[in-house]
Design a protein around this motif. Structure first.
Motif, short mmCIF file in Angstrom:
data_model
loop_
_atom_site.label_atom_id
_atom_site.label_comp_id
_atom_site.label_asym_id
_atom_site.label_seq_id
_atom_site.Cartn_x
_atom_site.Cartn_y
_atom_site.Cartn_z
N THR A 148 40.85 40.11 86.09
CA THR A 148 41.54 41.39 85.95
C THR A 148 43.05 41.19 86.03
OG1 THR A 148 39.66 42.54 86.95
CG2 THR A 148 41.75 43.70 86.93
N ALA A 149 43.50 40.37 86.95
CA ALA A 149 44.94 40.12 87.10
C ALA A 149 45.51 39.40 85.88
CB ALA A 149 45.19 39.31 88.37
N PHE A 151 44.45 39.48 82.72
CA PHE A 151 44.46 40.29 81.51
C PHE A 151 44.93 41.72 81.72
CE2 PHE A 151 41.35 36.92 80.56
CZ PHE A 151 41.90 36.45 79.38
N LYS A 152 45.55 42.00 82.87
CA LYS A 152 45.95 43.38 83.18
C LYS A 152 46.98 43.93 82.20
CE LYS A 152 49.63 42.29 86.35
NZ LYS A 152 50.10 42.24 87.68
N ASP A 153 47.80 43.08 81.61
CA ASP A 153 48.84 43.54 80.69
C ASP A 153 48.39 43.55 79.23
OD1 ASP A 153 50.59 43.86 82.82
OD2 ASP A 153 51.28 41.78 82.70
N ASP A 154 47.14 43.19 78.98
CA ASP A 154 46.65 43.14 77.61
C ASP A 154 45.55 44.19 77.42
OD1 ASP A 154 46.02 42.44 75.04
OD2 ASP A 154 45.91 40.29 75.45
N PRO A 155 45.90 45.38 76.93
CA PRO A 155 44.94 46.48 76.86
C PRO A 155 43.73 46.20 75.96
CG PRO A 155 47.09 47.15 75.97
CD PRO A 155 47.22 45.74 76.44
N ALA A 158 41.08 44.76 78.29
CA ALA A 158 40.74 45.47 79.53
C ALA A 158 39.31 46.00 79.53
CB ALA A 158 41.73 46.62 79.76
#
Length: 179
Positions: A148-149, A151-155, A158
């Motif tokens: 999660t951390a 890929f958090k900036d890659d919608p 998500a």
């Protein structure tokens, strides 16, 4: 546990209740059912982490204790082991002092010792199972939090990652529940 008030004026007895209101109704209900059925607060904590619970373990543990009374089987078993050990000591003293005949006492002693060994084996098995489950679930939780951390900036990732994590959680938990 603190009382909090949401912007809508609703008063929450705990942070966990407030968090549960932010979840989809199905997720909130599933979590409550899981918390009610699961004896381990650690497993409940791991599941809450998968649902992105932002609070502390202590808040969650207090909420579980307040909402769902858990039977402490380990404590009960350890108490029974202690009582059996005491009974064996008393019976040995009664045999030694002549209060109980040797042959009759020996048979009762053998039965109590067999029961004590059985309780100790059960306690060891419970501890091994609990430790194994806790380690596996903690490892799965850590992997899911790291993914999660990352890929958090890659919608675009998500939702697929969240779906994959939920599937993995379900599979791991069902496999552990069968053992």
């Amino acid at each position: 546990m603190k009382t909090a008030e949401a912007s809508g004026g609703k008063v929450y007895v705990s942070y966990v209740d407030q968090w549960l209101d932010t979840l989809a109704a199905a997720d909130s209900e599933d979590f409550r059912e899981f918390a009610e059925a699961t004896p381990s607060v650690i497993e409940i904590w791991v599941y809450a982490g998968i649902l992105s619970y932002p609070g502390t373990f202590n808040d969650l543990a207090r909420w579980v204790k307040m909402k769902y009374r858990k039977l402490n089987k380990r404590e009960i078993l350890n108490s029974e082991i202690s009582l059996l050990h005491s009974d064996i000591q008393e019976l040995r003293m009664a045999i030694t002092s002549g209060e109980v005949k040797g042959d009759n006492g020996a048979a009762r002693l053998a039965g109590l010792e067999k029961e004590l060994r059985s309780h100790i084996e059960t306690s060891d098995r419970m501890n091994r199972t609990t430790d194994k489950r806790g380690l596996i679930l903690a490892g799965a939780d850590r992997v899911m939090r790291e993914l999660t951390a990352i890929f958090k900036d890659d919608p675009q990732f998500a939702e697929p990652i969240e779906n994959a994590m939920n599937a993995v959680w379900s599979k791991v938990y069902s496999e552990l529940s069968q053992n």
